[in-house]
Design a protein around this motif. Structure first.
Motif, PDB file in Angstrom:
ATOM      1  N   ILE A 158      -5.325   3.138  -3.116  1.00  0.00           N
ATOM      2  CA  ILE A 158      -6.012   3.656  -1.926  1.00  0.00           C
ATOM      3  C   ILE A 158      -6.857   4.869  -2.305  1.00  0.00           C
ATOM      4  O   ILE A 158      -8.055   4.943  -1.992  1.00  0.00           O
ATOM      5  N   ALA A 210      -5.364  -1.126   4.175  1.00  0.00           N
ATOM      6  CA  ALA A 210      -4.051  -1.065   3.551  1.00  0.00           C
ATOM      7  C   ALA A 210      -3.059  -1.927   4.313  1.00  0.00           C
ATOM      8  O   ALA A 210      -2.941  -1.814   5.536  1.00  0.00           O
ATOM      9  N   ALA A 217       0.045   5.161   4.410  1.00  0.00           N
ATOM     10  CA  ALA A 217      -1.201   4.670   3.825  1.00  0.00           C
ATOM     11  C   ALA A 217      -2.412   5.349   4.459  1.00  0.00           C
ATOM     12  O   ALA A 217      -3.380   5.696   3.767  1.00  0.00           O
ATOM     13  N   ALA A 239       0.788  -1.227   0.000  1.00  0.00           N
ATOM     14  CA  ALA A 239       0.000   0.000   0.000  1.00  0.00           C
ATOM     15  C   ALA A 239       0.824   1.283   0.000  1.00  0.00           C
ATOM     16  O   ALA A 239       0.296   2.346  -0.341  1.00  0.00           O
TER      17      ALA A 239
END
Length: 325
Positions: free
Chosen positions: A156, A168, A179, A147
């Motif tokens: 994301i 994530a 993240a 992530a």
């Protein structure tokens, strides 16, 4: 002009900063004064001849740039000198680079050149994967592996823009904090022991509807096994090492799909749809729904450390080579 080049693909140490004349744009092409060039894991693989498609020699690295149109060739009517653009080029580690006019796109005023240099491939991969291949619906649970990388970050942000609940996965506190800063609802570490139980708890007692996986490492099979009914596991890349295998009976048992996401072929075979996706993504940037984070930046003369860093997998977001201030 200054540019980076090597006559072989044996080592990053073979690349040198050279000087030569700036190219001239031919029919249907534009010359771009490069401000920034994205440096990704694939760029480093290509520079070392380790990617599935090897470049012609001599090779100048860099595919995605942000900059200003310096000159246009005949037949170009969609761009003019002075336009701020992002572009796909051959050889972005250079002060000037050529691009087909169809591969240079005006960017919103709020978008920086550094953001533009790391945008198209990562965000188009995310939108193509989640919308076209994963059919992500609002409210679904999306697990993003890797992530903190450039494409993970994009997944994301695009997932949130599409209304997903985003979990994530990242390997360090720093990466998990990154993240969360990109909009993830929850984060989870990547320690294999007990990982499926932690994922189940993060999903409220069930599993993710979609796994976005640019890693395909040790968590590949555990993630697939954790999918909810009719889940979709998106295979985006293989930065996790040896390519894993999955027993075919698992897809039947889960009523789930293992789906490939190849943005290069998507742009080749579905060019109009890809163009529409990029236009939509830039509209999201213009209205503030997307705000690409800049990873570590390197000065032009530090091109070798930039390639090594991109290859290391330690970066947060997209690594950028600053060609001009």
């Amino acid at each position: 002009m200054k540019f980076v080049q090597a006559a072989t693909l044996d080592s990053i140490a073979d690349y040198r900063l050279l000087e030569g004349d700036a190219p001239r744009p031919g029919p249907g092409h534009v010359l771009i004064k490069v401000a920034a060039c994205g440096v990704g894991y694939v760029d480093a693989l290509v520079a070392l001849g380790r990617y599935q498609v090897k470049p012609p020699l001599p090779h100048t690295p860099g595919k995605e740039v942000g900059g200003v149109v310096e000159a246009v060739g005949s037949g170009v009517d969609n761009l003019k000198a002075g336009d701020r653009v992002m572009a796909t080029v051959q050889g972005g580690f250079a002060q000037y680079a050529l691009a087909a006019a169809t591969e240079a796109i005006k960017i919103p005023a709020r978008m920086t050149f550094a953001q533009a240099a790391g945008f198209r491939v990562n965000y188009l991969t995310a939108l193509h994967g989640l919308a076209d291949r994963g059919a992500l619906a609002p409210g679904e649970r999306l697990l993003v592996l890797g992530a903190a990388g450039g494409v993970g970050m994009a997944a994301i942000q695009v997932g949130k823009a599409m209304g997903a609940q985003v979990i994530a996965a990242a390997s360090s506190e720093e990466k998990r904090a990154f993240a969360l800063a990109q909009g993830a609802d929850q984060v989870i570490d990547t320690t294999p022991d007990g990982w499926r139980d932690r994922l189940k708890a993060a999903c409220g007692g069930t599993g993710p509807d979609i796994v976005f996986d640019p890693v395909c490492g040790p968590l590949f099979e555990p993630a697939f096994r954790s999918l909810a009914w009719r889940g979709r596991h998106l295979v985006v890349g293989f930065v996790g090492g040896p390519i894993p295998a999955l027993r075919a009976n698992l897809t039947l048992m889960k009523g789930a799909a293992l789906v490939g996401v190849d943005v290069r072929q998507f742009a080749l075979f579905e060019a109009k749809k890809a163009e529409a996706h990029v236009a939509e993504l830039l509209a999201w940037v213009a209205d503030g729904r997307l705000s690409p984070a800049i990873g570590r930046s390197f000065a032009f003369e530090d091109f070798a450390p930039a390639l090594e860093f991109a290859l290391s997998g330690k970066g947060l977001g997209k690594t950028i080579l600053e060609i001009a201030s």
